[in-house]
Design an enzyme around this catalytic site. Structure first.
Site, PDB file in Angstrom:
ATOM      1  N   LYS A  67       0.835  -1.271  -0.038  1.00  0.00           N
ATOM      2  CA  LYS A  67       0.136   0.091   0.100  1.00  0.00           C
ATOM      3  C   LYS A  67       0.841   1.315  -0.007  1.00  0.00           C
ATOM      4  O   LYS A  67       0.755   2.164  -0.824  1.00  0.00           O
ATOM      5  CB  LYS A  67      -0.888  -0.025   1.273  1.00  0.00           C
ATOM      6  CG  LYS A  67      -1.969  -1.287   1.146  1.00  0.00           C
ATOM      7  CD  LYS A  67      -2.818  -1.170   2.112  1.00  0.00           C
ATOM      8  CE  LYS A  67      -2.672  -1.491   3.641  1.00  0.00           C
ATOM      9  NZ  LYS A  67      -2.274  -3.079   3.895  1.00  0.00           N
ATOM     10  N   THR A  68       1.817   1.343   0.794  1.00  0.00           N
ATOM     11  CA  THR A  68       2.799   2.513   0.842  1.00  0.00           C
ATOM     12  C   THR A  68       3.728   2.577  -0.324  1.00  0.00           C
ATOM     13  O   THR A  68       3.668   3.632  -1.005  1.00  0.00           O
ATOM     14  CB  THR A  68       3.549   2.237   2.294  1.00  0.00           C
ATOM     15  OG1 THR A  68       3.028   2.137   3.227  1.00  0.00           O
ATOM     16  CG2 THR A  68       4.799   3.710   2.394  1.00  0.00           C
ATOM     17  N   ASP A 112      -1.344   6.570   6.415  1.00  0.00           N
ATOM     18  CA  ASP A 112      -1.262   4.810   6.583  1.00  0.00           C
ATOM     19  C   ASP A 112      -2.246   4.728   7.740  1.00  0.00           C
ATOM     20  O   ASP A 112      -2.486   5.712   8.806  1.00  0.00           O
ATOM     21  CB  ASP A 112       0.121   4.479   6.808  1.00  0.00           C
ATOM     22  CG  ASP A 112       0.225   3.089   6.682  1.00  0.00           C
ATOM     23  OD1 ASP A 112      -0.744   2.296   6.310  1.00  0.00           O
ATOM     24  OD2 ASP A 112       1.341   2.513   7.014  1.00  0.00           O
ATOM     25  N   THR A 161      -5.758  -1.898   7.109  1.00  0.00           N
ATOM     26  CA  THR A 161      -5.992  -3.175   6.763  1.00  0.00           C
ATOM     27  C   THR A 161      -7.449  -3.570   6.677  1.00  0.00           C
ATOM     28  O   THR A 161      -7.439  -4.873   6.352  1.00  0.00           O
ATOM     29  CB  THR A 161      -5.378  -3.769   8.195  1.00  0.00           C
ATOM     30  OG1 THR A 161      -5.792  -3.061   9.360  1.00  0.00           O
ATOM     31  CG2 THR A 161      -3.779  -3.702   8.260  1.00  0.00           C
ATOM     32  N   ARG A 220       6.471  -8.063   1.566  1.00  0.00           N
ATOM     33  CA  ARG A 220       7.296  -7.429   2.714  1.00  0.00           C
ATOM     34  C   ARG A 220       8.192  -8.842   3.140  1.00  0.00           C
ATOM     35  O   ARG A 220       9.286  -8.684   3.540  1.00  0.00           O
ATOM     36  CB  ARG A 220       6.695  -6.483   3.745  1.00  0.00           C
ATOM     37  CG  ARG A 220       7.699  -6.134   4.738  1.00  0.00           C
ATOM     38  CD  ARG A 220       6.798  -5.378   5.804  1.00  0.00           C
ATOM     39  NE  ARG A 220       6.636  -4.186   5.025  1.00  0.00           N
ATOM     40  CZ  ARG A 220       5.346  -3.399   5.514  1.00  0.00           C
ATOM     41  NH1 ARG A 220       4.494  -4.042   6.608  1.00  0.00           N
ATOM     42  NH2 ARG A 220       5.034  -2.252   4.981  1.00  0.00           N
TER      43      ARG A 220
END
Ligand code: ADE
Length: 340
Positions: A67-68, A112, A161, A220
């Site tokens: 997302k980032t 975020d 989330t 990640r």
């Protein structure tokens, strides 16, 4: 919360820095999420063609899926700047005022954990998102004045989330929603090969596949496992990442073939043994495991649900026969979980 190698959350600043260098900068470098990429490209091409800021975009999905990264890609594609912050970091409207008034046309404000904004900050954001202005109160008491500050036409990119945790008024102010789902192993394999290249490490395809299968659908985690395997291959081998090195390194880290770690296995074992396969409420599970409920819901359960090891029912969580089999256990006969 202990440090978990398989958590989708970023673990510390050092790792953030390590991740940063592996992050794709443009859509063309981004692997996976093809549908999302195509839709996003149309949106950005259209906005750029009209020389306008893109609509506000909300990304939702489990941590660690990009997302980032996507927020930064949007800024790069729009030849604009991205300013990143997070819901819990924004405590006073003054904090936000500084950021908002610095934004230029087309810039990206990335927030975020946007579901964790305080109600006051949320209210402050509504006119900023809708009319590109903010009402700022200066002075106190009898001298209090509201000044109306116009803003440039920026694009807000929010990440959460759980979309369900966003208030309806905030959700409604986003023009575009994108759900980011777990990546299939084939995509993770490509990401791992790309990352190994950026880290200047030689990696065998089978090794990349091995890592991808244990990375819980999460880039990640894939990159984090890759770095551990790379260390192992540097120290115990000749630096070449072979399948043997990958398997040995990951076994040593306690990450099994399904990508489960001690906490996952402990949770499943508790459901199967202690609660006879379930159903068991999340509060009871949290108490038995001595873990926070949010940790279990955000960081442990999603992947176990995704691979069918856990099921969420109205009565609580249940373990599946596959979960029991994976752990070399059996569900108690006659248990509700037997009906899977
Ligand atoms: N690194 C992390 N996520 C990635 C992705 N989706 N594509 C390429 N590299 C990545």
């Amino acid at each position: 919360m202990r440090d978990r190698i398989v958590t989708g959350e970023a673990t510390n600043n050092e790792e953030d820095t390590a991740q940063l260098s592996l992050r794709p900068q443009y859509l063309s470098e981004y692997i996976g999420q093809q549908e999302l990429r195509e839709k996003l490209k149309v949106t950005l091409d259209a906005s750029r063609g009209r020389n306008e800021a893109a609509e506000h975009i909300l990304f939702y999905g489990p941590p660690g899926l990009g997302k980032t990264t996507l927020a930064h890609i949007i800024a790069n594609e729009m030849k604009a700047k991205a300013y990143a912050t997070a819901g819990p970091a924004l405590k006073r409207s003054g904090d936000l005022m500084g950021i908002l008034t610095n934004l230029k046309d087309g810039d990206i404000l990335f927030i975020d954990e946007i579901h964790r904004l305080s109600p006051v900050i949320e209210e402050f954001l509504y006119p900023a998102m809708e009319d590109f202005k903010v009402d700022f109160v200066v002075d106190k008491g009898a001298f209090a004045k509201v000044i109306n500050v116009p803003l440039k036409r920026f694009t807000m990119v929010g990440a959460t989330t759980r979309a369900g945790m966003l208030s309806a008024p905030l959700r409604d102010r986003f023009g575009i929603y994108y759900h980011i789902d777990f990546y299939p192993p084939e995509d993770l394999e490509q990401i791992i090969i790309r990352s190994a290249g950026l880290l200047k490490s030689e990696i065998k395809t089978e090794a990349a596949r091995s890592i991808s299968l244990r990375a819980r659908g999460t880039p990640r985690i894939a990159n984090r496992l890759l770095r551990r395997v790379r260390d192992y291959a540097d120290v115990k081998g000749d630096g070449i990442i072979t399948e043997e090195m990958a398997v040995k390194a990951l076994d040593a880290e306690g990450v099994d073939q399904m990508g489960l770690d001690d906490l996952d296995r402990k949770l499943l074992r508790v459901v199967i043994e202690f609660y006879k396969g379930g159903p068991v409420g999340i509060e009871a599970l949290g108490a038995t495991l001595n873990e926070e409920i949010d940790t279990l819901v955000d960081m442990v359960e999603p992947y176990l649900l995704k691979i069918g090891f856990l099921r969420r029912t109205r009565q609580g969580r249940m373990a599946s026969p596959e979960a029991a089999k994976h752990l070399g256990m059996k569900l108690p006969s006659g248990s509700q979980a037997d009906m899977f």
